[in-house]
Design a protein around this motif. Structure first.
Motif, PDB file in Angstrom:
ATOM      1  N   TYR A 157       0.832  -1.201   0.000  1.00 49.36           N
ATOM      2  CA  TYR A 157       0.000   0.000   0.000  1.00 49.36           C
ATOM      3  C   TYR A 157       0.872   1.258   0.000  1.00 49.36           C
ATOM      4  N   TYR A 158       2.026   1.183   0.630  1.00 51.17           N
ATOM      5  CA  TYR A 158       3.007   2.282   0.588  1.00 51.17           C
ATOM      6  C   TYR A 158       3.262   2.663  -0.874  1.00 51.17           C
ATOM      7  N   ILE A 159       3.549   1.662  -1.720  1.00 48.08           N
ATOM      8  CA  ILE A 159       3.796   1.912  -3.140  1.00 48.08           C
ATOM      9  C   ILE A 159       2.543   2.446  -3.821  1.00 48.08           C
ATOM     10  N   ALA A 160       1.388   1.835  -3.527  1.00 49.57           N
ATOM     11  CA  ALA A 160       0.140   2.246  -4.169  1.00 49.57           C
ATOM     12  C   ALA A 160      -0.206   3.704  -3.883  1.00 49.57           C
ATOM     13  N   SER A 161       0.149   4.171  -2.699  1.00 49.41           N
ATOM     14  CA  SER A 161      -0.216   5.540  -2.321  1.00 49.41           C
ATOM     15  C   SER A 161       0.501   6.594  -3.156  1.00 49.41           C
ATOM     16  N   ALA A 162       1.517   6.183  -3.917  1.00 46.42           N
ATOM     17  CA  ALA A 162       2.215   7.137  -4.791  1.00 46.42           C
ATOM     18  C   ALA A 162       1.485   7.341  -6.110  1.00 46.42           C
ATOM     19  N   ALA A 163       0.493   6.500  -6.403  1.00 46.73           N
ATOM     20  CA  ALA A 163      -0.235   6.575  -7.666  1.00 46.73           C
ATOM     21  C   ALA A 163      -1.235   7.731  -7.662  1.00 46.73           C
ATOM     22  N   ASP A 164      -1.688   8.106  -8.839  1.00 49.82           N
ATOM     23  CA  ASP A 164      -2.719   9.146  -8.942  1.00 49.82           C
ATOM     24  C   ASP A 164      -4.027   8.670  -8.317  1.00 49.82           C
ATOM     25  N   GLU A 165      -4.377   7.415  -8.596  1.00 52.16           N
ATOM     26  CA  GLU A 165      -5.592   6.849  -8.038  1.00 52.16           C
ATOM     27  C   GLU A 165      -5.375   5.367  -7.730  1.00 52.16           C
ATOM     28  N   ILE A 166      -6.145   4.859  -6.762  1.00 51.31           N
ATOM     29  CA  ILE A 166      -6.060   3.457  -6.353  1.00 51.31           C
ATOM     30  C   ILE A 166      -7.432   2.812  -6.520  1.00 51.31           C
ATOM     31  N   TYR A 167      -7.434   1.607  -7.106  1.00 52.11           N
ATOM     32  CA  TYR A 167      -8.660   0.842  -7.264  1.00 52.11           C
ATOM     33  C   TYR A 167      -8.473  -0.542  -6.650  1.00 52.11           C
ATOM     34  N   ALA A 168      -9.579  -1.173  -6.285  1.00 49.29           N
ATOM     35  CA  ALA A 168      -9.522  -2.516  -5.696  1.00 49.29           C
ATOM     36  C   ALA A 168     -10.861  -3.199  -5.914  1.00 49.29           C
ATOM     37  N   ASP A 169     -10.893  -4.486  -5.655  1.00 50.46           N
ATOM     38  CA  ASP A 169     -12.151  -5.209  -5.657  1.00 50.46           C
ATOM     39  C   ASP A 169     -12.850  -4.973  -4.316  1.00 50.46           C
ATOM     40  N   LYS A 170     -14.137  -5.154  -4.285  1.00 52.60           N
ATOM     41  CA  LYS A 170     -14.870  -4.917  -3.037  1.00 52.60           C
ATOM     42  C   LYS A 170     -14.422  -5.849  -1.916  1.00 52.60           C
ATOM     43  N   SER A 171     -13.841  -7.009  -2.272  1.00 51.38           N
ATOM     44  CA  SER A 171     -13.384  -7.964  -1.263  1.00 51.38           C
ATOM     45  C   SER A 171     -11.871  -7.972  -1.083  1.00 51.38           C
ATOM     46  N   SER A 172     -11.167  -7.098  -1.762  1.00 50.79           N
ATOM     47  CA  SER A 172      -9.706  -7.019  -1.592  1.00 50.79           C
ATOM     48  C   SER A 172      -9.375  -6.610  -0.162  1.00 50.79           C
ATOM     49  N   LEU A 173      -8.184  -6.992   0.286  1.00 49.35           N
ATOM     50  CA  LEU A 173      -7.706  -6.573   1.601  1.00 49.35           C
ATOM     51  C   LEU A 173      -6.722  -5.420   1.411  1.00 49.35           C
ATOM     52  N   VAL A 174      -7.018  -4.308   2.088  1.00 54.61           N
ATOM     53  CA  VAL A 174      -6.275  -3.060   1.866  1.00 54.61           C
ATOM     54  C   VAL A 174      -5.879  -2.452   3.195  1.00 54.61           C
ATOM     55  N   GLY A 175      -4.688  -1.880   3.257  1.00 55.85           N
ATOM     56  CA  GLY A 175      -4.282  -1.132   4.448  1.00 55.85           C
ATOM     57  C   GLY A 175      -3.070  -1.690   5.133  1.00 55.85           C
ATOM     58  N   SER A 176      -3.246  -2.020   6.415  1.00 55.93           N
ATOM     59  CA  SER A 176      -2.145  -2.516   7.255  1.00 55.93           C
ATOM     60  C   SER A 176      -0.992  -1.523   7.272  1.00 55.93           C
ATOM     61  N   ILE A 177      -1.307  -0.275   7.582  1.00 52.99           N
ATOM     62  CA  ILE A 177      -0.285   0.769   7.630  1.00 52.99           C
ATOM     63  C   ILE A 177       0.400   0.684   8.992  1.00 52.99           C
ATOM     64  N   GLY A 178       1.379  -0.166   9.068  1.00 51.01           N
ATOM     65  CA  GLY A 178       2.101  -0.397  10.317  1.00 51.01           C
ATOM     66  C   GLY A 178       3.443  -1.047  10.035  1.00 51.01           C
ATOM     67  N   VAL A 179       4.209  -1.281  11.077  1.00 52.82           N
ATOM     68  CA  VAL A 179       5.552  -1.849  10.956  1.00 52.82           C
ATOM     69  C   VAL A 179       5.695  -2.987  11.962  1.00 52.82           C
ATOM     70  N   THR A 180       6.344  -4.050  11.541  1.00 52.97           N
ATOM     71  CA  THR A 180       6.556  -5.182  12.443  1.00 52.97           C
ATOM     72  C   THR A 180       7.975  -5.699  12.325  1.00 52.97           C
ATOM     73  N   ALA A 181       8.471  -6.244  13.417  1.00 52.75           N
ATOM     74  CA  ALA A 181       9.775  -6.914  13.436  1.00 52.75           C
ATOM     75  C   ALA A 181       9.654  -8.028  14.465  1.00 52.75           C
ATOM     76  N   ALA A 182       9.489  -9.256  13.991  1.00 48.73           N
ATOM     77  CA  ALA A 182       9.214 -10.379  14.887  1.00 48.73           C
ATOM     78  C   ALA A 182      10.417 -11.311  15.010  1.00 48.73           C
ATOM     79  N   THR A 183      10.534 -11.930  16.162  1.00 50.80           N
ATOM     80  CA  THR A 183      11.581 -12.917  16.397  1.00 50.80           C
ATOM     81  C   THR A 183      11.095 -13.879  17.475  1.00 50.80           C
ATOM     82  N   PHE A 184      11.982 -14.718  17.990  1.00 54.24           N
ATOM     83  CA  PHE A 184      11.637 -15.675  19.036  1.00 54.24           C
ATOM     84  C   PHE A 184      12.619 -15.512  20.204  1.00 54.24           C
ATOM     85  N   GLY A 185      12.236 -16.058  21.357  1.00 55.58           N
ATOM     86  CA  GLY A 185      13.130 -16.083  22.507  1.00 55.58           C
ATOM     87  C   GLY A 185      13.361 -17.517  22.965  1.00 55.58           C
ATOM     88  N   PHE A 186      14.620 -17.950  22.978  1.00 52.03           N
ATOM     89  CA  PHE A 186      14.944 -19.332  23.308  1.00 52.03           C
ATOM     90  C   PHE A 186      15.699 -19.461  24.637  1.00 52.03           C
TER      91      PHE A 186
END
Length: 327
Positions: A157-186
């Motif tokens: 979506y970061y890339i898409a936001s640079a476009a003039d306009e954005i289109y999607a299907d009514k059932s598409s999944l859009v967004g997730s404007i966040g950051v993650t960094a996952a790992t484990f603890g052993f």
């Protein structure tokens, strides 16, 4: 005289037949060798021609389907598929190369980014975002449209936001404007096994992402600061691309990392309309002829990546040795 030895009479006709048979046999052997050599040369040339044709078809230097000068007008299509990361099909190098070729083609009436991606590297996404903005300024007559199919989340979506306009299907999944960094603890697992971790560093915090050592409060706070900074950069870019179309005031959770359906995304201002790539080309651009400018990987690239680089990369993500991801 009886008992006298007589020299046998030679049968010249029989000898001639034997020599002719031997001659025919030798000539047949020579002809067979010549025939085998000719077939060998033929198959070698056929193999060479096949490899040469494959090299032309799968060469990543030119986008497959790129039109030549004077070709018919078209809508250029570039696929953004899978993880956005270095050495992947949706790497910044591949996408930027395809974008430049599509914009430079005089027959391109518009450029459509056909997106189906969960996101990936903020660096790679940022490179593509910046290049789209630069090309839009350089070629103001060529509009850029992002079309999200199944998924256009986070870095995608970061890339898409640079476009003039954005289109999607009514059932598409859009967004997730966040950051993650996952790992484990052993740490506890190692204690139960009686395994001791020994790490030698030249910096106090050099091993702070090591999953085999206990977390420290100051290092956790520091890492959270890195993620927050990356998140802010992400938000600023989306705001710059979407502007007042975003319904931030009415929906403060817009940048919380949640994901919405295409129908909901339209109400939130994350997209501009519902439709497919063909719909956008036909109804919005007015040029239904599609030409694919996506840069394809060679079979050799895919083979080496699957055997080596991809394994190492995903292993580094698993143990937490890679940077944050936009997901």
């Amino acid at each position: 005289m009886s008992g006298e030895w007589k020299e046998p009479v030679k049968d010249d006709g029989q000898d001639r037949k034997s020599w002719k048979l031997l001659e025919k046999t030798l000539l047949a052997g020579v002809q067979e060798q010549r025939r085998a050599r000719r077939w060998g040369i033929f198959f070698k040339l056929l193999t060479f021609g096949y490899l040469f044709a494959a090299l032309l078809i799968f060469s990543p230097s030119l986008p497959l389907g790129s039109s030549q000068s004077g070709a018919a007008a078209h809508t250029a299509v570039i696929n953004v598929r899978g993880m956005i990361a270095d050495e992947e099909a949706a790497s910044a190098d591949n996408l930027i190369g395809a974008l430049r070729a599509a914009f430079a083609d005089e027959a391109s009436r518009a450029v459509v980014l056909r997106i189906n991606s969960p996101g990936g590297s903020p660096v790679q996404s940022g490179y593509v975002y910046d290049e789209i903005r630069r090309l839009r300024a350089k070629y103001p007559q060529v509009k850029v449209y992002a079309v999200i199919t199944d998924l256009g989340a986070s870095g995608a979506y970061y890339i898409a936001s640079a476009a003039d306009e954005i289109y999607a299907d009514k059932s598409s999944l859009v967004g997730s404007i966040g950051v993650t960094a996952a790992t484990f603890g052993f740490v506890d697992a190692m204690k139960s096994l009686g395994v001791e971790r020994r790490v030698y560093t030249s910096g106090e915090h050099k091993a702070f992402l090591d999953p085999f050592q206990p977390q420290k409060a100051d290092e956790t706070e520091f890492w959270q600061g890195v993620l927050s900074t990356t998140h802010r950069q992400f938000i600023d870019s989306v705001k710059a691309g979407r502007g007042e179309r975003l319904q931030v005031a009415a929906h403060p959770e817009l940048f919380s990392g949640l994901v919405w359906s295409g129908e909901q995304a339209l109400e939130l201002g994350l997209i501009d309309g519902l439709g497919s790539t063909s719909y956008v080309a036909r109804e919005v651009v007015g040029e239904p002829n599609l030409v694919d400018f996506t840069i394809k990987e060679t079979p050799f690239d895919r083979f080496t990546k699957r055997l080596g680089a991809s394994i190492a990369e995903h292993l580094s993500i698993w143990v937490g040795l890679q940077g944050p991801q936009l997901r």
